[in-house]
Design an enzyme around this catalytic site. Structure first.
Site, mmCIF file in Angstrom:
data_model
loop_
_atom_site.group_PDB
_atom_site.id
_atom_site.type_symbol
_atom_site.label_atom_id
_atom_site.label_comp_id
_atom_site.label_asym_id
_atom_site.label_seq_id
_atom_site.Cartn_x
_atom_site.Cartn_y
_atom_site.Cartn_z
ATOM 1 N N GLN A 1 -48.150 16.127 34.524
ATOM 2 C CA GLN A 1 -48.868 16.051 35.797
ATOM 3 C C GLN A 1 -49.738 14.806 35.853
ATOM 4 O OE1 GLN A 1 -48.351 18.168 38.351
ATOM 5 N NE2 GLN A 1 -49.811 17.116 39.654
ATOM 6 N N ASP B 1 -39.026 14.463 37.245
ATOM 7 C CA ASP B 1 -39.902 13.850 38.245
ATOM 8 C C ASP B 1 -39.285 12.574 38.814
ATOM 9 O OD1 ASP B 1 -42.372 14.763 39.170
ATOM 10 O OD2 ASP B 1 -43.352 14.425 37.244
ATOM 11 N N LYS C 1 -45.945 25.285 40.306
ATOM 12 C CA LYS C 1 -44.668 24.930 39.657
ATOM 13 C C LYS C 1 -44.252 26.043 38.703
ATOM 14 C CE LYS C 1 -45.591 20.068 40.328
ATOM 15 N NZ LYS C 1 -46.243 18.853 39.869
HETATM 16 N N1 GUN Z 1 -49.185 14.163 40.947
HETATM 17 C C1 GUN Z 1 -49.051 14.128 42.303
HETATM 18 N N2 GUN Z 1 -47.748 14.271 42.642
HETATM 19 C C2 GUN Z 1 -47.056 14.395 41.485
HETATM 20 C C3 GUN Z 1 -45.675 14.581 41.192
HETATM 21 O O1 GUN Z 1 -44.801 14.634 42.077
HETATM 22 N N3 GUN Z 1 -45.365 14.681 39.863
HETATM 23 C C4 GUN Z 1 -46.297 14.579 38.887
HETATM 24 N N4 GUN Z 1 -45.894 14.666 37.634
HETATM 25 N N5 GUN Z 1 -47.585 14.409 39.138
HETATM 26 C C5 GUN Z 1 -47.964 14.316 40.428
#
Ligand code: GUN
Length: 295
Positions: free
Chosen positions: A98, A121, A54
């Site tokens: 995350q 998100d 990211k």
């Molecule tokens: N963990 C697995 N997929 C995601 C996601 O799309 N966003 C976040 N914040 N954590 C994750």
């Protein structure tokens, strides 16, 4: 029949090019640089890989990024205080915490603390509620990416039997909801299967569009699908390591077994995966434009 490969790598690349141009224009005309903060608590290796990707994507698109890697014993109060600080910071348009968080931290409490206008998100209940109502909002990134894959690869969804396997908050529930809405890549008749479904094969064999999001490697085989079905495989399962230590990935669908029968399929890797981060960037650009009153 040999299935058409729906390449997330290619589709994501096309969207990133569009975003790059949009970001350059925002900077030139309005002096705006969209900013994303990532917050990782603990040292889960898969999460570290995702957060690193990211951050790299932000840089490649010339966005502003901040990254917080916090130790696993960080308290809930400390995480909440950091979220609050980011809520108030004008350089930051998107906040990504995350998941999963360590067990001593209440995930809901943290996600609810994020300003819904910075919830790129799409996990905050305000955005989930708006999504359910079909209002403008941040869509969760993986389902959002799947809609783009369907649309940009001209897959007809209207009236299609869409079967979703998996009922997670991140993928199964939102994609099922989006596919039934009156929208492009919507208007499908949707069924959700899960661990208590009595006869999963009955459903999978009827599917025109099959979405697998369960996290079980190679679960779906050729004898469980209909000829010509379009398959979106969301599974990213680590099934081993190469000699040089790289993860070997498998989807939830047994690609080798279904590829002669399906009409189209997303591969793993290179299918849904690359779309998720791209949609995170798209949401962050949208957040920056909204914050500047441009949307
Ligand atoms: N963990 C697995 N997929 C995601 C996601 O799309 N966003 C976040 N914040 N954590 C994750």
């Amino acid at each position: 029949m040999t299935a058409k490969i729906i390449s997330g790598t290619e589709t994501a690349k096309a969207i990133r090019e569009e975003l790059k141009a949009e970001i350059a224009e925002l900077k030139e005309k309005h002096g705006i640089v969209p900013g994303l903060v990532t917050i990782l608590v603990g040292s889960d290796s898969a999460s570290q890989v995702y957060v690193g990707a990211k951050e790299r994507t932000c840089k490649a698109l010339e966005m502003y990024s901040e990254r917080y890697d916090l130790p696993a014993d960080t308290s809930e109060e400390e995480v909440l205080a950091l979220v609050e600080k980011c809520n108030k910071d004008d350089k930051i348009n998107g906040i990504l915490v995350q998941l999963p968080l360590p067990k001593h931290i209440n995930e809901h409490k943290v996600l609810y603390a994020i300003d819904p206008n910075k919830d790129v998100d799409g996990f905050h209940p305000v955005n989930i509620g708006k999504m359910m109502l079909g209002e403008d909002c941040f869509l969760p990134c993986t389902p959002h990416g799947m809609l783009e894959l369907l649309e940009r690869n001209n897959i007809e969804t209207s009236g299609a039997e869409c079967v979703v396997i998996g009922r997670s908050n991140i993928v199964g529930k939102p994609i099922a909801n989006l596919m039934l809405q009156k929208r492009p890549a919507g208007n499908a008749t949707v069924t959700i299967c899960h661990t208590r479904t009595k006869d999963m094969d009955f459903h999978t064999k009827r599917a025109d569009i099959l979405i697998a999001a369960v996290g079980v490697p190679n679960l779906i085989k050729a004898d469980q699908i209909k000829e010509g079905v379009v398959i979106l495989d969301v599974g990213v399962n680590r099934i081993g390591k190469t000699e040089d230590g790289k993860a070997i990935l498998a989807g939830d669908v047994d690609f080798e077994s279904v590829k002669q029968k399906a009409g189209a399929i997303t591969p793993v890797p290179g299918g849904v995966g690359p779309m998720t981060i791209t949609m995170l960037m798209k949401n962050t650009v949208q957040a920056a434009k909204t914050a500047a009153g441009l949307l």
